[in-house]
Design an enzyme around this catalytic site. Structure first.
Site, short mmCIF file in Angstrom:
data_model
loop_
_atom_site.label_atom_id
_atom_site.label_comp_id
_atom_site.label_asym_id
_atom_site.label_seq_id
_atom_site.Cartn_x
_atom_site.Cartn_y
_atom_site.Cartn_z
N ASN A 19 0.87 -1.18 0.00
CA ASN A 19 0.00 0.00 0.00
C ASN A 19 0.91 1.23 0.00
O ASN A 19 1.47 1.59 1.03
CB ASN A 19 -0.89 -0.01 1.26
CG ASN A 19 -1.70 1.25 1.41
OD1 ASN A 19 -1.81 2.06 0.48
ND2 ASN A 19 -2.29 1.44 2.58
N LYS A 21 0.12 4.24 -0.32
CA LYS A 21 -0.55 5.43 0.22
C LYS A 21 -0.28 6.62 -0.70
O LYS A 21 -0.19 6.44 -1.91
CB LYS A 21 -0.08 5.71 1.65
CG LYS A 21 -0.12 4.45 2.52
CD LYS A 21 -0.01 4.75 3.98
CE LYS A 21 0.14 3.44 4.73
NZ LYS A 21 -0.01 3.57 6.16
N GLU A 179 -5.59 -5.05 10.48
CA GLU A 179 -4.52 -4.08 10.66
C GLU A 179 -4.74 -3.31 11.97
O GLU A 179 -5.49 -2.33 11.99
CB GLU A 179 -4.52 -3.07 9.51
CG GLU A 179 -4.31 -3.69 8.15
CD GLU A 179 -3.71 -2.66 7.20
OE1 GLU A 179 -2.61 -2.91 6.71
OE2 GLU A 179 -4.32 -1.60 6.99
C1 PEP Z 1 -0.91 0.05 5.91
O1 PEP Z 1 -0.99 1.23 5.72
O2 PEP Z 1 -1.78 -0.69 5.42
C2 PEP Z 1 0.22 -0.47 6.69
C3 PEP Z 1 0.14 -1.68 7.14
O3 PEP Z 1 1.26 0.39 6.91
P1 PEP Z 1 2.69 0.03 7.58
O4 PEP Z 1 3.15 -1.26 6.98
O5 PEP Z 1 3.57 1.18 7.24
O6 PEP Z 1 2.46 -0.11 9.04
#
Ligand code: PEP
Length: 263
Positions: A19, A21, A179
């Site tokens: 992801n 973002k 998550e």
């Molecule tokens: C996410 O944004 O879905 C995520 C898991 O971020 P990170 O791996 O940076 O914690």
């Protein structure tokens, strides 16, 4: 003795999804995908689904770039509406028209910063499925919720609100990503035991609603500070079917190592 949990886990093909973002210029995005695909071309021998969920403006270019590679391209959101006067939105039929087949929905950042509630996310899940796009449906608790011992209740509520209007056939087209919000972008990963505990609970909840066979077919990813050095342990848990990876997906070598850890 036959380990049934392991066998079920190994039947579900793993998914490692990046992801990105709101990161990377167009030029940086191209460089990242080129580097990732060249590493994976020589080093990746598995059969996991590898996804990069990139910002909307790069979807078409990225699709073209990964054409002959093991990488697929996904989006990070879509509208609950198909068409019309919704300035700034991107719809599921638009994504389908450029052959995007995965979309992240209900990410905690969408819930937190853009006010997406369970009802909206459920409508987005429907929109994606209507156009043949696999939703990566995110759920997870904030730190204060875990500290109050309410994390199981909250995640169960998010799963029920977002998904339980689906029938048994449709739910199997959804990928769930657990998550914990306290682990996203913080460097604090859930322990393998914490991840497995929640994944098993979600699968049990799915079994209660749809039956064991359906629950066993649904992939549940873990997300939250997955890195090259913790991925293998997390992915080896019986109910963890891969990962949704934020920060570490922005570096080709790091992400490639995470992909290689999924077996
Ligand atoms: C996410 O944004 O879905 C995520 C898991 O971020 P990170 O791996 O940076 O914690």
């Amino acid at each position: 003795m036959l380990n049934l949990d392991y066998n079920l886990n190994s039947m579900r093909k793993k998914i490692v999804a990046g992801n990105w973002k709101m990161n990377k210029t167009a030029e940086e995005a191209v460089a990242l995908v080129k580097e990732l695909s060249s590493i994976l071309a020589t080093e990746f021998k598995g059969d996991s689904t590898i996804l990069v969920c990139v910002p909307f403006p790069y979807l078409t270019t990225m699709k073209e770039l990964v054409k002959d590679t093991s990488i697929s391209v996904g989006a990070q959101n879509c509208s609950q509406f198909d068409w019309g006067a919704y300035t700034g939105e991107t719809s599921a039929p638009m994504l389908a028209s450029i052959k995007i087949d995965h979309v992240i929905l209900g990410h905690s950042e969408r819930r937190q910063y853009f006010g997406e509630d369970g009802k909206t996310i459920a409508a987005k899940v429907d929109a994606a499925l209507k156009y043949g796009i696999t939703p990566l449906f995110c759920c997870g608790e904030q730190l204060e919720v875990r500290e109050a011992g309410k994390h199981f209740d909250l995640v169960r509520q998010q799963v029920a609100e977002g998904l339980f209007h689906l029938n048994a056939e449709s739910i199997q087209k959804v990928v769930i990503a657990y998550e914990p919000v306290w682990a996203i972008g913080t460097g604090k990963t859930a322990s393998a035991a914490q991840a497995q505990e929640m994944h098993a609970l979600i699968r049990q909840q799915l079994a209660g609603q749809y039956g064991k066979a359906v629950a066993d077919a649904i992939k549940i990813l873990y997300g939250g500070s997955v890195k090259a050095d913790n991925a293998a342990e997390l992915f080896s848990c019986a109910d963890v079917d891969g990962g949704l990876v934020g920060g570490a997906s922005l570096k080709a070598r790091e992400f490639a190592e995470i992909v290689k850890a999924a077996r």
